[in-house]
Motif scaffolding. Structure first.
Motif, mmCIF file in Angstrom:
data_model
loop_
_atom_site.group_PDB
_atom_site.id
_atom_site.type_symbol
_atom_site.label_atom_id
_atom_site.label_comp_id
_atom_site.label_asym_id
_atom_site.label_seq_id
_atom_site.Cartn_x
_atom_site.Cartn_y
_atom_site.Cartn_z
ATOM 1 N N HIS A 1 29.655 34.948 45.882
ATOM 2 C CA HIS A 1 29.004 36.208 45.512
ATOM 3 C C HIS A 1 29.842 36.965 44.472
ATOM 4 N N VAL A 2 31.151 36.952 44.653
ATOM 5 C CA VAL A 2 32.031 37.640 43.706
ATOM 6 C C VAL A 2 31.966 36.958 42.342
ATOM 7 N N LYS A 3 32.004 35.636 42.333
ATOM 8 C CA LYS A 3 31.952 34.910 41.063
ATOM 9 C C LYS A 3 30.638 35.172 40.336
ATOM 10 N N LYS A 4 29.537 35.211 41.080
ATOM 11 C CA LYS A 4 28.233 35.497 40.478
ATOM 12 C C LYS A 4 28.214 36.901 39.871
ATOM 13 N N ALA A 5 28.775 37.875 40.574
ATOM 14 C CA ALA A 5 28.827 39.246 40.065
ATOM 15 C C ALA A 5 29.733 39.329 38.835
ATOM 16 N N TYR A 6 30.824 38.589 38.845
ATOM 17 C CA TYR A 6 31.741 38.596 37.702
ATOM 18 C C TYR A 6 31.072 38.014 36.455
ATOM 19 N N ILE A 7 30.371 36.905 36.624
ATOM 20 C CA ILE A 7 29.680 36.284 35.492
ATOM 21 C C ILE A 7 28.587 37.202 34.966
ATOM 22 N N ALA A 8 27.863 37.866 35.872
ATOM 23 C CA ALA A 8 26.806 38.793 35.448
ATOM 24 C C ALA A 8 27.382 39.954 34.640
ATOM 25 N N GLN B 1 41.332 40.477 38.716
ATOM 26 C CA GLN B 1 42.180 41.660 38.720
ATOM 27 C C GLN B 1 42.022 42.333 40.085
ATOM 28 N N PRO B 2 43.071 42.932 40.656
ATOM 29 C CA PRO B 2 42.970 43.513 42.006
ATOM 30 C C PRO B 2 41.870 44.556 42.189
ATOM 31 N N LEU B 3 41.515 45.290 41.151
ATOM 32 C CA LEU B 3 40.469 46.310 41.282
ATOM 33 C C LEU B 3 39.215 45.938 40.505
ATOM 34 N N ASP B 4 38.984 44.644 40.337
ATOM 35 C CA ASP B 4 37.802 44.192 39.599
ATOM 36 C C ASP B 4 36.535 44.603 40.349
ATOM 37 N N ARG B 5 35.587 45.107 39.620
ATOM 38 C CA ARG B 5 34.322 45.576 40.209
ATOM 39 C C ARG B 5 33.603 44.460 40.958
ATOM 40 N N ALA B 6 33.705 43.236 40.486
ATOM 41 C CA ALA B 6 33.012 42.105 41.113
ATOM 42 C C ALA B 6 33.454 41.895 42.555
ATOM 43 N N LEU B 7 34.712 42.177 42.875
ATOM 44 C CA LEU B 7 35.197 42.036 44.252
ATOM 45 C C LEU B 7 34.441 42.960 45.200
#
Length: 126
Positions: free
Chosen positions: A65-72, A98-104
């Motif tokens: 889910h995080v990877k999908k959000a990051y790619i989007a 990154q520790p505070l990446d929005r995708a997380l």
């Protein structure tokens, strides 16, 4: 010494080195950044939130889910690093963020097994 002999020696050394050293060399600077904490894996994020009791299969789906959000959000996949699996010890290729990446945080909110970890504080940070 000619170049072909030098390459042959490098290949011989690579075949005889320990598996852990081989994977660390493949990851290079990214592995050093993960060790320093400037990049984190999704499992590290769950550990920080106290969700280390989740099954490995659930952690894996959270990572998807995080990877999908990051790619989007970014249009390209995240950087990958070789890491040892927490329970099996096998070497796997995992994404680092990154520790505070929005995708997380988007991954926490969109995956049903981790939705309970999303608090108002996290939603404001994302």
């Amino acid at each position: 010494m000619n170049i072909s002999r030098r390459i042959a020696r490098i290949h011989t050394a690579a075949r005889t080195m320990a598996k852990a050293l081989n994977y660390r060399c493949l990851s290079g600077v990214i592995a050093a950044a993960v060790d320093a904490g400037t990049l984190i894996r999704t499992g590290d994020m769950l550990d920080r939130l106290g969700a280390d009791d989740l099954k490995d299969g659930y952690k894996s789906w959270y990572g998807r889910h995080v990877k999908k959000a990051y790619i989007a959000a970014n249009g390209q996949p995240p950087v990958m690093v070789w890491a040892q699996h927490r329970t099996t010890g096998r070497w796997i290729h995992v994404a680092a963020y990154q520790p505070l990446d929005r995708a997380l945080f988007v991954g926490l909110a969109t995956y049903k097994q981790t939705r309970h970890l999303v608090a108002a504080d996290f939603a404001r940070c994302a």
